[in-house]
Write a protein that holds these residues in place. Structure first.
Motif, short mmCIF file in Angstrom:
data_model
loop_
_atom_site.label_atom_id
_atom_site.label_comp_id
_atom_site.label_asym_id
_atom_site.label_seq_id
_atom_site.Cartn_x
_atom_site.Cartn_y
_atom_site.Cartn_z
N SER A 53 -4.12 -0.42 -10.67
CA SER A 53 -3.37 -1.64 -10.39
C SER A 53 -3.23 -1.86 -8.89
CB SER A 53 -1.98 -1.57 -11.02
OG SER A 53 -2.06 -1.39 -12.40
N GLY A 54 -3.00 -0.79 -8.17
CA GLY A 54 -2.87 -0.87 -6.71
C GLY A 54 -4.14 -1.35 -6.04
N ILE A 55 -5.27 -0.90 -6.54
CA ILE A 55 -6.56 -1.35 -5.99
C ILE A 55 -6.72 -2.84 -6.21
CG2 ILE A 55 -9.07 -1.19 -6.28
CD1 ILE A 55 -8.61 1.83 -6.87
N ILE A 56 -6.38 -3.31 -7.39
CA ILE A 56 -6.50 -4.74 -7.68
C ILE A 56 -5.53 -5.54 -6.80
CG2 ILE A 56 -6.09 -6.50 -9.46
CD1 ILE A 56 -7.06 -4.35 -11.50
N PHE A 84 0.83 -1.20 0.00
CA PHE A 84 0.00 0.00 0.00
C PHE A 84 0.87 1.26 0.00
CE2 PHE A 84 -2.03 3.31 2.63
CZ PHE A 84 -3.10 3.63 1.80
N ALA A 85 1.89 1.27 0.85
CA ALA A 85 2.77 2.44 0.94
C ALA A 85 3.53 2.67 -0.38
CB ALA A 85 3.75 2.27 2.09
N LEU A 86 3.98 1.59 -1.00
CA LEU A 86 4.68 1.72 -2.28
C LEU A 86 3.75 2.25 -3.38
CD1 LEU A 86 6.90 -1.48 -2.31
CD2 LEU A 86 7.66 0.89 -2.11
N ALA A 124 4.32 5.69 -5.27
CA ALA A 124 4.44 5.70 -6.73
C ALA A 124 3.43 6.63 -7.37
CB ALA A 124 4.29 4.28 -7.28
N SER A 125 2.21 6.63 -6.86
CA SER A 125 1.19 7.51 -7.43
C SER A 125 1.50 8.98 -7.16
CB SER A 125 -0.19 7.15 -6.90
OG SER A 125 -0.30 7.47 -5.53
N ALA A 126 2.18 9.26 -6.07
CA ALA A 126 2.51 10.65 -5.74
C ALA A 126 3.69 11.18 -6.55
CB ALA A 126 2.82 10.77 -4.26
N THR A 127 4.47 10.29 -7.13
CA THR A 127 5.67 10.75 -7.84
C THR A 127 5.52 10.79 -9.36
OG1 THR A 127 6.55 8.50 -7.85
CG2 THR A 127 7.20 9.92 -6.02
N VAL A 128 4.42 10.31 -9.90
CA VAL A 128 4.26 10.33 -11.36
C VAL A 128 3.88 11.72 -11.82
CG1 VAL A 128 3.67 7.90 -11.54
CG2 VAL A 128 1.86 9.56 -11.27
N LEU A 157 -7.27 4.18 -1.61
CA LEU A 157 -6.82 4.13 -3.01
C LEU A 157 -7.95 4.48 -3.97
CD1 LEU A 157 -4.58 0.92 -3.01
CD2 LEU A 157 -3.85 3.31 -2.96
N VAL A 158 -9.16 4.01 -3.67
CA VAL A 158 -10.31 4.34 -4.52
C VAL A 158 -10.58 5.84 -4.49
CG1 VAL A 158 -12.81 4.04 -4.78
CG2 VAL A 158 -11.36 2.05 -4.34
#
Length: 142
Positions: free
Chosen positions: A50-53, A28-30, A34-38, A118-119
């Motif tokens: 992908s993270g939700i899945i 979850f943390a990764l 990752a979503s914060a850095t794109v 995440l949602v």
């Protein structure tokens, strides 16, 4: 070789639950990092979807082992009157932050809260990333 009993089974299942929960939190943390850095909305959506899945699939494994642990603990509590579980149960009510079942917190509520986070990030974050891309000097040079 020692005989396998319900106490060893409980210890094994509890250790497995903790390992799976730690892996879930790390994943979850990764994903959030990752979503914060794109820097594009498309990548942001792909990472969070992908993270939700991934987190949902990990939650299923956590929930499965949580139910097994809960059954084992109830079996010990109901069938072994000489076990220390009765004394522990009685004394835990003396503490100010008394939770009836901490395993449920680890096995159900925290993973569900993480997946819902995440949602929410996926639903609401698109506006934020679009705003950042328009107003940030870092993204204007690309």
């Amino acid at each position: 070789m020692e005989k396998w009993d319900i106490y060893k089974e409980r210890a094994f299942i509890e250790n497995l639950l903790c390992q799976r929960f730690n892996f879930f939190i790390l994943s979850f943390a990764l994903i959030v990092t990752a979503s914060a850095t794109v820097n594009t909305t498309t990548l942001y959506n792909i990472i969070l979807a992908s993270g939700i899945i991934i987190c949902t699939l990990l939650f299923f494994t956590i929930y499965r082992i949580y139910t097994k642990l809960d059954i084992a603990l109830k079996y010990i509590y109901e069938n072994d009157k000489d076990s220390i579980f009765h004394e522990i149960q009685k004394r835990t009510h003396e503490y100010p932050l008394n939770f009836k079942n901490m395993n449920r917190l680890i096995g159900v509520f925290i993973p569900i809260a993480c997946i819902l986070t995440l949602v929410i990030l996926l639903c609401c974050g698109n506006n934020y990333t679009a705003h950042i891309q328009q107003h940030s000097p870092i993204f204007q040079n690309q």
